[in-house]
Enzyme design. Structure first.
Site, PDB file in Angstrom:
ATOM      1  N   GLY A 239       0.828  -1.200   0.000  1.00 31.40           N
ATOM      2  CA  GLY A 239       0.000   0.000   0.000  1.00 31.40           C
ATOM      3  C   GLY A 239       0.855   1.239   0.000  1.00 31.40           C
ATOM      4  O   GLY A 239       2.084   1.184  -0.121  1.00 31.40           O
ATOM      5  N   HIS A 240       0.204   2.388   0.161  1.00 38.18           N
ATOM      6  CA  HIS A 240       0.900   3.671   0.141  1.00 38.18           C
ATOM      7  C   HIS A 240       1.053   4.266   1.534  1.00 38.18           C
ATOM      8  O   HIS A 240       1.389   5.435   1.671  1.00 38.18           O
ATOM      9  CB  HIS A 240       0.158   4.657  -0.773  1.00 38.18           C
ATOM     10  CG  HIS A 240       0.207   4.275  -2.214  1.00 38.18           C
ATOM     11  ND1 HIS A 240      -0.378   5.032  -3.206  1.00 38.18           N
ATOM     12  CD2 HIS A 240       0.761   3.209  -2.852  1.00 38.18           C
ATOM     13  CE1 HIS A 240      -0.195   4.449  -4.387  1.00 38.18           C
ATOM     14  NE2 HIS A 240       0.490   3.345  -4.180  1.00 38.18           N
TER      15      HIS A 240
END
Length: 406
Positions: A239-240
């Site tokens: 993810g970020h």
């Protein structure tokens, strides 16, 4: 003596009285007729309507098995506390054009004391939509369906469920108050664009805890007008990262206050803990009282990041600075490894620099001791204590820096 005997008799009677149980509305019962493998949209809508009208606590049950669900909106207010217990798997149409509400697959609206639970799975079947999603480069992109949209909920719980392969955001939380999200599993591959795990906007007193999130965008993102948000014991990756923002994109955005992120682990994410705001904000706003503590980073790019030049679309280089004022932010006891040598990047806006930013006990290594770590600060003078002193702030510049496009 007589009073004592009567009191004892009354206690025995109360103890022997059966406790009231929630009325159960099973979608596979003869009343509703749902069957595994079939579309349960109609049966589930009827069961919800009956349960919501119940004057006592009620429970809608989707038993084990796999069911098709074209779409659903579960709307209150209900007459009493209500639970939806999904034990099986609900599958969305693979083709998003089949939904009449193009931005939502399953929605819950205007409900007090909702519980969504059961250990089941909401499968968004998003693979076809990911390639059609151009929101990373087109600010006027068409909406895609959120797996689970929660709007105007109060005193509610979402627990022990899985959101799988959403076409867009997995969970979107809007205008909710005093609601807890716990023991969740949110999963999509890292190439699934814009599949934020949980996005929160215009909500107060939201608690996210004991959950595992791995997806193609922010594991958790917190938008404007969000207050008293607590994130604890969450694992994130891929993810970020866990992000505040993006902020400052739209006119008349409201302040963000009181965010706590604690006891979380991020693994192989593009960012760690991040605050991001757009340049050229149409209106001023504030992000304050944001605290990250006891965070473990494992091979994370950009572990600690304030980015007030965030601009994921093209042709942003000449934009004026952000009007989002960031103050009272702390990063404490953050340990682990950075994928890149730049471990701390604090890029604040010109004109209204970040204030009261604190870095305490930041103990990171560069990819298994590949070399020394560096840091960069712009328009901010952080207070640095603990082992962070060895890191310092290598660059302290008031000059504009290139805008970020991630």
């Amino acid at each position: 003596m007589k009073l004592s005997f009567l009191a004892m008799l009354l206690c025995l009677l109360l103890a022997s009285t059966p406790k009231a149980h929630a009325s159960v509305f099973d979608v596979t019962s003869a009343t509703y007729g749902a069957k595994p493998g079939s579309d349960v949209s109609t049966a589930l809508a009827k069961a919800w309507s009956d349960a919501c009208a119940s004057p006592s606590a009620s429970k809608v049950v989707v038993p084990s098995g796999t069911y098709k669900l074209k779409e659903a909106t579960f709307r209150g207010p209900c007459k009493a506390p209500i639970e939806m217990q999904v034990q099986g798997t609900l599958e969305a149409p693979a083709d998003a054009s089949q939904l009449t509400r193009p931005d939502t697959w399953v929605g819950f609206q205007y409900i007090d004391m909702l519980t969504l639970s059961g250990g089941g799975t909401f499968d968004g079947q998003g693979a076809l939509s990911w390639n059609q999603n151009d929101c990373h480069k087109n600010k006027n992109c068409k909406p895609l369906p959120v797996n689970l949209r929660f709007e105007f909920l109060t005193n509610s719980k979402v627990q022990d469920i899985t959101s799988l392969n959403s076409k867009f955001f997995h969970m979107h939380v809007f205008r909710c108050n005093h609601t807890t999200f716990q023991q969740l599993t949110i999963t999509a591959p890292d190439e699934s664009r814009n599949t934020d795990g949980i996005h929160i906007g215009a909500s107060t007193a939201i608690n996210i805890t004991h959950s595992k999130i791995g997806t193609g965008d922010d594991c958790i993102s917190i938008g404007d007008d969000s207050h008293e948000i607590t994130v604890t014991d969450v694992t994130c990756g891929p993810g970020h990262g866990i992000s505040i923002g993006s902020l400052g994109k739209y006119k008349d955005e409201k302040d963000v206050t009181g965010i706590i992120v604690k006891n979380c682990t991020l693994t192989n994410t593009e960012n760690g803990v991040r605050i991001k705001t757009f340049p050229d904000s149409p209106s001023p706003s504030t992000a304050s009282g944001i605290h990250y503590e006891d965070i473990i980073m494992v091979n994370v790019s950009n572990p600690i990041l304030i980015d007030q030049l965030y601009c994921p679309y093209t042709q942003c280089e000449q934009k004026p600075p952000s009007k989002v004022k960031i103050n009272n932010v702390s990063f404490k006891n953050i340990k682990g490894s950075s994928f890149s040598p730049l471990a701390v990047k604090l890029v604040c806006t010109t004109g209204i620099p970040c204030e009261n930013v604190e870095l305490t006990d930041i103990d990171l290594t560069y990819g298994g001791n590949k070399g020394p770590l560096t840091s960069m600060c712009s328009n901010v003078k952080p207070t640095i204590t603990g082992v962070t002193k060895a890191l310092g702030c290598a660059t302290s510049s008031l000059a504009p820096l290139p805008l970020s496009k991630k």
